[in-house]
Design an enzyme around this catalytic site. Structure first.
Site, PDB file in Angstrom:
ATOM      1  N   THR A 110     -32.784  17.757  48.016  1.00  0.00           N
ATOM      2  CA  THR A 110     -32.694  19.059  47.342  1.00  0.00           C
ATOM      3  C   THR A 110     -33.044  20.232  48.253  1.00  0.00           C
ATOM      4  OG1 THR A 110     -34.951  18.800  46.501  1.00  0.00           O
ATOM      5  CG2 THR A 110     -33.161  18.100  45.051  1.00  0.00           C
ATOM      6  N   GLY A 111     -33.497  19.946  49.470  1.00  0.00           N
ATOM      7  CA  GLY A 111     -33.770  21.021  50.429  1.00  0.00           C
ATOM      8  C   GLY A 111     -32.477  21.573  51.006  1.00  0.00           C
ATOM      9  N   LYS A 112     -32.602  22.661  51.767  1.00  0.00           N
ATOM     10  CA  LYS A 112     -31.419  23.331  52.332  1.00  0.00           C
ATOM     11  C   LYS A 112     -30.625  22.399  53.254  1.00  0.00           C
ATOM     12  CE  LYS A 112     -30.287  27.186  55.397  1.00  0.00           C
ATOM     13  NZ  LYS A 112     -30.875  28.189  56.303  1.00  0.00           N
ATOM     14  N   ASN A 113     -31.318  21.752  54.205  1.00  0.00           N
ATOM     15  CA  ASN A 113     -30.620  20.862  55.143  1.00  0.00           C
ATOM     16  C   ASN A 113     -30.090  19.615  54.450  1.00  0.00           C
ATOM     17  OD1 ASN A 113     -30.993  22.434  57.495  1.00  0.00           O
ATOM     18  ND2 ASN A 113     -33.098  21.710  57.678  1.00  0.00           N
TER      19      ASN A 113
ATOM     20  N   ILE B 177     -33.578  12.668  61.106  1.00  0.00           N
ATOM     21  CA  ILE B 177     -33.008  13.787  61.858  1.00  0.00           C
ATOM     22  C   ILE B 177     -34.098  14.761  62.321  1.00  0.00           C
ATOM     23  CG2 ILE B 177     -31.299  15.652  61.779  1.00  0.00           C
ATOM     24  CD1 ILE B 177     -30.134  12.788  61.366  1.00  0.00           C
TER      25      ILE B 177
ATOM     26  N   HIS C 263     -36.259  18.384  75.231  1.00  0.00           N
ATOM     27  CA  HIS C 263     -36.817  17.318  74.407  1.00  0.00           C
ATOM     28  C   HIS C 263     -38.243  16.995  74.835  1.00  0.00           C
ATOM     29  CE1 HIS C 263     -32.530  15.683  73.477  1.00  0.00           C
ATOM     30  NE2 HIS C 263     -32.912  16.584  72.599  1.00  0.00           N
TER      31      HIS C 263
END
Length: 331
Positions: A51-54, A130, A283
């Site tokens: 339900t989050g943006k991403n 991710i 990284h």
């Protein structure tokens, strides 16, 4: 009396039907062979953080691509629907209800390690994380837990994900640049993965499976894990390996390639040839420390294993195409 008998018969019939359906599902699941390289069209995926943006954006993209998305997990939002998919409070509930065998995690860094652990405790086959910026201390605990079990494979964190073109996309990679084909790609860099994909598509070779293993020091899946699968996968006829400075993952890959005696062509690119020692390059794992982990060391090890190492990422696709041509592998 007759009506109640009829009702009882209907209920029994309905229960029997459900039982047969469940048995059929279980039999089908048992009969389905494991994917050659971690995922295929039968992979059933849930999204942690849906339900989050991403989570919302990339779940929409995955559904559009044809991935079998079966649900999502957001604590305290169980029982609702999002993007037409059921939302659950926990991974265990989601797995029980949807028969999911994979999860993708789009959860903020402070909570991502707990999300990985929850998916492991539910014994999903595959977890793709991710999220970038997970504290290394958290990932040490995750790595220790991973090493104590054999059911769940983690890809990532801090990675673009995994895709089997035309079948299953789990992650943030642009689906449209991929084409079902013959080259397996494994990479520590997300954007360089896309570069290799675009080029192998452009020269007509396409990809069998592409795995972004992530650029953090503590990740779940390494080069050797992927190379083992690519070497055994009949669809994968060539392999692209994209590494970078820091750690010994590329040297381990070179040792595996040499030991495997694979006849499949391997083309590699190592990023960070001009990186100054002691400075992190993008990284968390991309750092030359104590004189180890240099690009030169990695290139030398790979070349000694018979790998074709290119000096520029722009040459990955054309080099693989030339090797296919020289070996008479083009149709």
């Amino acid at each position: 009396m007759a009506a109640s008998a009829r009702r009882a018969s209907q209920l029994l019939g309905s229960a029997a039907s459900r039982l047969l359906h469940a048995r059929g599902f279980a039999a089908a699941a048992a009969a389905a062979p494991s994917p050659a390289v971690f995922v295929d069209k039968s992979t059933r995926v849930i999204c942690q953080g849906i339900t989050g943006k991403n989570g919302t954006f990339h779940t929409e993209q995955a559904i559009e691509y044809g991935t079998t998305m079966v649900g999502g997990v957001t604590p305290k939002k169980g029982g609702t629907e999002h993007l037409g998919l059921p939302v659950f409070n926990s991974v265990a509930e989601a797995k029980a209800e949807t028969k999911a065998n994979a999860s993708v995690i789009y959860v903020p860094p402070p909570f991502a390690a707990a999300a990985i652990m929850e998916a492991m405790e539910a014994e999903l086959d595959l977890v793709v994380c991710i999220t970038e910026g997970i504290p290394q201390h958290d990932m040490v605990k995750v790595k220790a837990a991973l090493n104590k079990q054999s059911k769940t494979r983690l890809i990532g964190p801090n990675c673009p994900g995994i895709i089997k073109p035309g079948e299953c996309k789990i992650g943030i990679m642009p689906g449209y640049i991929h084409k079902p084909g013959r080259v397996g790609i494994v990479s520590r860099s997300g954007t360089l993965t896309y570069e290799a994909v675009f080029q192998t598509t452009a020269v007509g070779l396409g990809q069998s499976t592409c795995v972004g293993i992530g650029g953090d020091p503590f990740n779940g899946t390494n080069f050797v894990d992927c190379l083992e699968k690519f070497v055994d996968d009949p669809q994968t006829e060539g392999i692209v390996l994209i590494g970078e400075i820091g750690g010994t993952a590329e040297e381990d890959a070179a040792a595996f390639i040499q030991e495997s005696k694979t006849q499949k062509p391997v083309v590699a690119f190592i990023a960070g040839l001009t990186a100054p020692p002691g400075r992190r390059m993008g990284h968390a794992g991309a750092i030359v420390s104590g004189g180890k982990g240099t690009a030169q060391d990695k290139i030398k090890a790979l070349r000694e294993a018979g790998v074709t190492v290119v000096e520029s990422p722009a040459k990955i696709g054309s080099t693989m195409f030339e090797i296919f041509k020289q070996r008479g592998m083009l149709e």
